[in-house]
Design an enzyme around this catalytic site. Structure first.
Site, PDB file in Angstrom:
ATOM      1  N   ARG A 223       0.857  -1.186   0.000  1.00  0.00           N
ATOM      2  CA  ARG A 223       0.000   0.000   0.000  1.00  0.00           C
ATOM      3  C   ARG A 223       0.896   1.240   0.000  1.00  0.00           C
ATOM      4  O   ARG A 223       2.018   1.211   0.543  1.00  0.00           O
ATOM      5  CB  ARG A 223      -0.876   0.028   1.259  1.00  0.00           C
ATOM      6  CG  ARG A 223      -2.026  -0.967   1.249  1.00  0.00           C
ATOM      7  CD  ARG A 223      -3.124  -0.559   0.281  1.00  0.00           C
ATOM      8  NE  ARG A 223      -4.248  -1.478   0.287  1.00  0.00           N
ATOM      9  CZ  ARG A 223      -4.433  -2.451  -0.612  1.00  0.00           C
ATOM     10  NH1 ARG A 223      -3.562  -2.649  -1.580  1.00  0.00           N
ATOM     11  NH2 ARG A 223      -5.509  -3.211  -0.561  1.00  0.00           N
ATOM     12  N   HIS A 271      -1.896   0.886  -9.494  1.00  0.00           N
ATOM     13  CA  HIS A 271      -2.545  -0.149  -8.653  1.00  0.00           C
ATOM     14  C   HIS A 271      -3.201  -1.232  -9.526  1.00  0.00           C
ATOM     15  O   HIS A 271      -4.398  -1.502  -9.412  1.00  0.00           O
ATOM     16  CB  HIS A 271      -3.580   0.496  -7.705  1.00  0.00           C
ATOM     17  CG  HIS A 271      -3.931  -0.399  -6.537  1.00  0.00           C
ATOM     18  ND1 HIS A 271      -4.197   0.071  -5.277  1.00  0.00           N
ATOM     19  CD2 HIS A 271      -4.066  -1.751  -6.443  1.00  0.00           C
ATOM     20  CE1 HIS A 271      -4.485  -0.936  -4.460  1.00  0.00           C
ATOM     21  NE2 HIS A 271      -4.405  -2.059  -5.154  1.00  0.00           N
TER      22      HIS A 271
END
Ligand code: NDP
Ligand code: OXD
Length: 308
Positions: A223, A271
């Site tokens: 993340r 992502h």
């Protein structure tokens, strides 16, 4: 029993068809249709609002659409509601592809060649045999282990780091904070596949990244919150680190004026390392509901007090 689905409509149409064909006893509803909130026992969502959660008095399980659960507002979730992350073969397959690509790109100096090409400079770099390249994975869960399994046949020297001790054939495993310096000192390419928790936020910072060997590179597929951005930029500019491939940022999308975009030694992807695959995820979810109904342990249940 009713499942409420509140994510991407295209995936929802596939899930609805699979539930109808393979689990017709589980009613599948989404917000485009009228439903009685008092009948909802299961919610499949990415980041449900506190209002939605509060409107579901009989909610028993919140299923994440993705592998991560850090996007959930746990304070809005009653303590008895169980939380389950997505474990399905499509996510692992995508992550294996992405990390293999990233490791090979860094191992074979793609960032240097991209820079040389901009200047029409023919500049071969001596090959490092895979056996002399040390690859370390932070996070030895479902995805970390899948990635290590895929990297093994190349002959890289593999190591990993997790919270509790793990034993993986062909991988030097380290566990816990005390073992972190030894692990970091042996990583030419560091891959972050940790969940984002109170303990792991900001873990990729000057203090840890400067313990990597001179010239090491980073792949962050965990993340954005794991990384202290300014520390990465400084360590790249000081040439302690040679490059970074970042699939996750904070925030997402990464703002257009962010220095990562133009940095010659950073590769950004939006992502996309892996994506929940609609068909296999629907089947994984049905199998998990069946387990729950049979009183068996859920696959991927999160320990809410631990954050992953
Ligand atoms: P798992 O829960 O299966 O594994 C997590 C691993 O991290 C475990 O090995 C765990 O240790 C370790 N860990 C957790 N906290 C710590 C800590 N404080 N110190 C050391 N190790 C720690 O997760 P997954 O493998 O399924 O997924 C990992 C993450 O990957 C997700 O949470 C998500 O953030 C990210 N992801 C990113 C995607 C992308 O497209 N970029 C897609 C999918 C996931 P232990 O073994 O001791 O429990
Ligand atoms: C994630 C996912 O958790 O896409 O990032 O599954």
């Amino acid at each position: 029993m009713t499942l409420l689905y509140t994510s991407d409509p295209a995936r929802g149409r596939i899930w609805r068809a699979i539930f109808a064909a393979e689990a017709a006893d589980i009613e599948f509803v989404d917000p485009s249709q009228p439903y009685d909130p008092a009948t909802i026992r299961y919610l499949a969502a990415w980041a449900p609002s506190a209002e939605l959660i509060a409107s579901l008095p009989r909610l028993e399980i919140l299923f994440s659409i993705g592998a991560g659960i850090d996007q959930f507002d746990m304070s809005a979730l009653p303590p008895h509601v169980r939380v389950v992350r997505m474990i399905e073969p499509g996510i692992a397959a995508g992550m294996v592809e992405y990390v293999t690509m990233a490791v090979l790109a860094l191992h074979r100096n793609l960032i240097d060649y991209r820079e040389a090409q901009k200047e029409a400079r023919w500049a071969p770099i001596k090959l490092v045999p895979a056996g002399e390249r040390r690859i370390g994975v932070m996070g030895l869960g479902n995805l970390g282990q899948a990635v290590l399994g895929a990297l093994a046949p190349f002959g890289f020297a593999l190591s990993g780091w997790s919270r509790s001790p793990r034993s993986i054939a062909g991988v030097t495993c380290h566990a816990g904070e005390a073992a972190l310096p030894d692990f970091l000192a042996g990583c030419d390419i560091l891959i972050c596949l940790l969940p984002l928790t109170e303990e792991t936020r900001g873990i990729l910072c000057r203090q840890t990244l400067s313990q990597l060997p001179h010239g090491a590179a980073l792949v962050n597929v965990g993340r954005g919150g794991h990384l202290v951005e300014q520390d990465l930029l400084s360590l790249l500019d000081e040439q302690h680190l040679s490059g970074a491939m970042l699939d996750v940022t904070d925030p997402e999308p990464l703002p257009a004026d962010h220095p990562f975009w133009a940095h010659p030694r950073i590769i950004i992807t939006p992502h996309i390392a892996s994506m929940t695959r609609a068909d296999s995820a629907a089947r994984a979810l049905i199998a998990n509901i069946r387990r729950y109904e049979a009183g068996e342990p859920l696959d991927g249940e999160v320990a809410r007090n631990r954050g992953y």
